[in-house]
Design a protein around this motif. Structure first.
Motif, PDB file in Angstrom:
ATOM      1  N   TYR A  55      -6.938  91.973  61.588  1.00 11.48           N
ATOM      2  CA  TYR A  55      -6.245  92.240  62.844  1.00 11.48           C
ATOM      3  C   TYR A  55      -4.976  91.389  62.895  1.00 11.48           C
ATOM      4  CZ  TYR A  55     -10.321  94.760  64.567  1.00 11.48           C
ATOM      5  OH  TYR A  55     -11.326  95.673  64.732  1.00 11.48           O
ATOM      6  N   ARG A  56      -4.034  91.788  63.723  1.00 15.02           N
ATOM      7  CA  ARG A  56      -2.745  91.094  63.753  1.00 15.02           C
ATOM      8  C   ARG A  56      -2.890  89.619  64.122  1.00 15.02           C
ATOM      9  NH1 ARG A  56      -1.610  96.337  64.934  1.00 15.02           N
ATOM     10  NH2 ARG A  56       0.189  97.241  63.859  1.00 15.02           N
ATOM     11  N   LYS A  57      -3.757  89.308  65.074  1.00 14.82           N
ATOM     12  CA  LYS A  57      -3.937  87.904  65.456  1.00 14.82           C
ATOM     13  C   LYS A  57      -4.526  87.099  64.300  1.00 14.82           C
ATOM     14  CE  LYS A  57      -4.987  86.971  69.658  1.00 14.82           C
ATOM     15  NZ  LYS A  57      -3.753  86.201  70.009  1.00 14.82           N
ATOM     16  N   THR A  58      -5.478  87.696  63.575  1.00 14.07           N
ATOM     17  CA  THR A  58      -6.047  87.028  62.409  1.00 14.07           C
ATOM     18  C   THR A  58      -4.980  86.824  61.339  1.00 14.07           C
ATOM     19  OG1 THR A  58      -8.212  88.021  62.847  1.00 14.07           O
ATOM     20  CG2 THR A  58      -7.834  87.161  60.628  1.00 14.07           C
ATOM     21  N   LEU A  59      -4.125  87.826  61.153  1.00 18.77           N
ATOM     22  CA  LEU A  59      -3.047  87.702  60.185  1.00 18.77           C
ATOM     23  C   LEU A  59      -2.132  86.533  60.538  1.00 18.77           C
ATOM     24  CD1 LEU A  59      -1.522  88.867  57.736  1.00 18.77           C
ATOM     25  CD2 LEU A  59      -0.238  90.292  59.341  1.00 18.77           C
ATOM     26  N   GLU A  60      -1.779  86.400  61.805  1.00 20.94           N
ATOM     27  CA  GLU A  60      -0.917  85.296  62.237  1.00 20.94           C
ATOM     28  C   GLU A  60      -1.579  83.947  61.957  1.00 20.94           C
ATOM     29  OE1 GLU A  60      -0.241  86.055  66.332  1.00 20.94           O
ATOM     30  OE2 GLU A  60       0.945  87.873  65.983  1.00 20.94           O
ATOM     31  N   ARG A  61      -2.881  83.851  62.188  1.00 19.05           N
ATOM     32  CA  ARG A  61      -3.590  82.592  61.936  1.00 19.05           C
ATOM     33  C   ARG A  61      -3.620  82.266  60.449  1.00 19.05           C
ATOM     34  NH1 ARG A  61      -8.778  83.673  65.963  1.00 19.05           N
ATOM     35  NH2 ARG A  61      -7.712  83.159  67.931  1.00 19.05           N
ATOM     36  N   LEU A  62      -3.800  83.292  59.621  1.00 16.36           N
ATOM     37  CA  LEU A  62      -3.813  83.063  58.174  1.00 16.36           C
ATOM     38  C   LEU A  62      -2.442  82.601  57.680  1.00 16.36           C
ATOM     39  CD1 LEU A  62      -5.903  86.157  57.021  1.00 16.36           C
ATOM     40  CD2 LEU A  62      -6.619  83.762  56.903  1.00 16.36           C
ATOM     41  N   VAL A  63      -1.379  83.208  58.208  1.00 13.30           N
ATOM     42  CA  VAL A  63      -0.026  82.816  57.812  1.00 13.30           C
ATOM     43  C   VAL A  63       0.217  81.347  58.139  1.00 13.30           C
ATOM     44  CG1 VAL A  63       2.420  83.116  58.388  1.00 13.30           C
ATOM     45  CG2 VAL A  63       0.990  85.120  57.930  1.00 13.30           C
ATOM     46  N   ARG A  64      -0.178  80.923  59.340  1.00 13.85           N
ATOM     47  CA  ARG A  64       0.010  79.517  59.729  1.00 13.85           C
ATOM     48  C   ARG A  64      -0.844  78.589  58.878  1.00 13.85           C
ATOM     49  NH1 ARG A  64      -0.035  81.705  65.077  1.00 13.85           N
ATOM     50  NH2 ARG A  64      -2.218  81.050  65.307  1.00 13.85           N
ATOM     51  N   ALA A  65      -2.081  78.992  58.641  1.00 10.63           N
ATOM     52  CA  ALA A  65      -2.991  78.134  57.874  1.00 10.63           C
ATOM     53  C   ALA A  65      -2.532  77.979  56.433  1.00 10.63           C
ATOM     54  CB  ALA A  65      -4.403  78.705  57.921  1.00 10.63           C
ATOM     55  N   LEU A  66      -1.938  79.022  55.874  1.00 14.64           N
ATOM     56  CA  LEU A  66      -1.465  78.982  54.487  1.00 14.64           C
ATOM     57  C   LEU A  66      -0.086  78.339  54.360  1.00 14.64           C
ATOM     58  CD1 LEU A  66      -2.599  82.573  53.442  1.00 14.64           C
ATOM     59  CD2 LEU A  66      -3.523  80.435  52.524  1.00 14.64           C
ATOM     60  N   GLU A  67       0.570  78.144  55.517  1.00 16.22           N
ATOM     61  CA  GLU A  67       1.908  77.527  55.551  1.00 16.22           C
ATOM     62  C   GLU A  67       2.869  78.278  54.626  1.00 16.22           C
ATOM     63  OE1 GLU A  67       1.276  73.412  54.603  1.00 16.22           O
ATOM     64  OE2 GLU A  67       0.442  72.956  56.588  1.00 16.22           O
ATOM     65  N   LEU A  68       2.914  79.598  54.790  1.00 21.01           N
ATOM     66  CA  LEU A  68       3.734  80.437  53.925  1.00 21.01           C
ATOM     67  C   LEU A  68       5.217  80.298  54.263  1.00 21.01           C
ATOM     68  CD1 LEU A  68       1.621  83.727  53.847  1.00 21.01           C
ATOM     69  CD2 LEU A  68       1.640  81.855  52.190  1.00 21.01           C
ATOM     70  N   LEU A  69       6.042  80.241  53.225  1.00 20.81           N
ATOM     71  CA  LEU A  69       7.487  80.247  53.396  1.00 20.81           C
ATOM     72  C   LEU A  69       7.938  81.663  53.771  1.00 20.81           C
ATOM     73  CD1 LEU A  69       8.499  78.035  50.339  1.00 20.81           C
ATOM     74  CD2 LEU A  69       8.381  77.364  52.756  1.00 20.81           C
ATOM     75  N   PRO A  70       9.155  81.807  54.307  1.00 21.10           N
ATOM     76  CA  PRO A  70       9.588  83.114  54.830  1.00 21.10           C
ATOM     77  C   PRO A  70       9.412  84.278  53.863  1.00 21.10           C
ATOM     78  CG  PRO A  70      11.117  81.424  55.522  1.00 21.10           C
ATOM     79  CD  PRO A  70      10.149  80.748  54.596  1.00 21.10           C
ATOM     80  N   ASP A  71       9.805  84.125  52.600  1.00 23.87           N
ATOM     81  CA  ASP A  71       9.683  85.230  51.650  1.00 23.87           C
ATOM     82  C   ASP A  71       8.223  85.597  51.400  1.00 23.87           C
ATOM     83  OD1 ASP A  71      12.394  85.404  51.455  1.00 23.87           O
ATOM     84  OD2 ASP A  71      12.550  84.444  49.486  1.00 23.87           O
ATOM     85  N   ALA A  72       7.390  84.572  51.229  1.00 24.23           N
ATOM     86  CA  ALA A  72       5.967  84.809  50.997  1.00 24.23           C
ATOM     87  C   ALA A  72       5.323  85.437  52.230  1.00 24.23           C
ATOM     88  CB  ALA A  72       5.266  83.508  50.634  1.00 24.23           C
ATOM     89  N   ARG A  73       5.742  84.971  53.406  1.00 22.06           N
ATOM     90  CA  ARG A  73       5.201  85.530  54.650  1.00 22.06           C
ATOM     91  C   ARG A  73       5.549  87.011  54.774  1.00 22.06           C
ATOM     92  NH1 ARG A  73       5.188  83.212  60.759  1.00 22.06           N
ATOM     93  NH2 ARG A  73       4.603  85.159  61.791  1.00 22.06           N
TER      94      ARG A  73
END
Length: 251
Positions: A55-73
């Motif tokens: 889900y979109r909220k889960t995706l946002e949490r994963l992005v923050r937890a992984l500390e993805l840079l803009p290109d990777a995000r």
């Protein structure tokens, strides 16, 4: 009785990216789950491709937890969108009578992921909770999310209107669109039809017909080793091999 083998297929692009980014961050599934405030079962289901897209909220949490840079995000989010579109295609290509939902499902992403993961390891899962906890909606969302894992479909059976508990098997046969015969019992008809099929039966609101539902489900699971059953109720069926998920009240 062995649990049915559910084939999620090859890992999706999103699943592969999630695992790669997690390993690059030096995180175990447990640590990622803790950082993202999701369950480890949800992370595992996504990495295995059993659940195609978060889900979109889960995706946002994963992005923050992984500390993805803009290109990777951007790559990660684009893969999630493609996986989401692929899951929608599955919904239209597989047999199902799941009720159509006109509103988005917000706040239950972890519940759906956890129950979907349980279905991958057990033939019977019961979602248990008080009235108004959102059991029915969660079960429908779970059914939709795992539809691609059941070639013979996901079939929703509403038991709330049932006034005669002895008719559980008849209601199920009706949901499966089976023609009953006066020459054999409805259970014989069900077993004959379900044997060898890979499908999920969702039995909703069973609390007023627990003994009858227990008998029907127990017989079907003994005779039809490739089906799965998802139950919603205020109490478990108390059958061997049953996995129970106690759903918290909706916020």
């Amino acid at each position: 009785m062995p649990a049915p083998v559910l084939h999620a297929g090859a890992p999706t692009e999103f699943a592969a990216l999630l695992k790669r980014f997690r390993l690059q961050a030096g995180l175990s599934q447990q640590l990622l789950a803790e950082r993202a405030l999701v369950s480890v079962q949800a992370v595992s289901a996504l990495e295995r491709g059993y659940r195609k897209a978060p889900y979109r909220k889960t995706l946002e949490r994963l992005v923050r937890a992984l500390e993805l840079l803009p290109d990777a995000r951007a790559t990660f989010e684009a893969a999630a969108q493609r996986a989401r579109e692929s899951r929608q295609a599955d919904v239209f290509s597989y047999a199902s009578n799941l009720p159509r939902q006109l509103t988005s499902f917000v706040g239950g992403e972890t519940v759906v992921a956890d129950v979907a993961a349980l279905l991958g390891s057990a033939p019977l899962v019961s979602v248990v909770g008080i009235g108004g906890a959102g059991k029915t909606r969660a079960a429908i969302e779970v059914g939709s999310s795992v539809l691609g894992s059941y070639p013979d479909g996901v079939w929703f059976v509403e038991l709330a209107p049932l006034t005669d508990p002895t008719r559980v098997a008849h209601v199920l046969a009706g949901a499966l669109r089976l023609q009953e015969s006066p020459r054999r019992s409805v259970m014989t008809t069900l077993i004959s039809y379900l044997e060898g099929k890979r499908l999920l039966i969702v039995l909703d609101n069973c609390e007023h017909a627990i003994p009858a539902t227990r008998g029907v489900v127990g017989s079907l699971l003994r005779e039809c080793a490739t089906i799965s059953v998802l139950v919603t109720s205020r109490e478990p069926l108390s059958l061997a091999g049953e996995r129970v998920y106690r759903i918290p009240p909706l916020t």
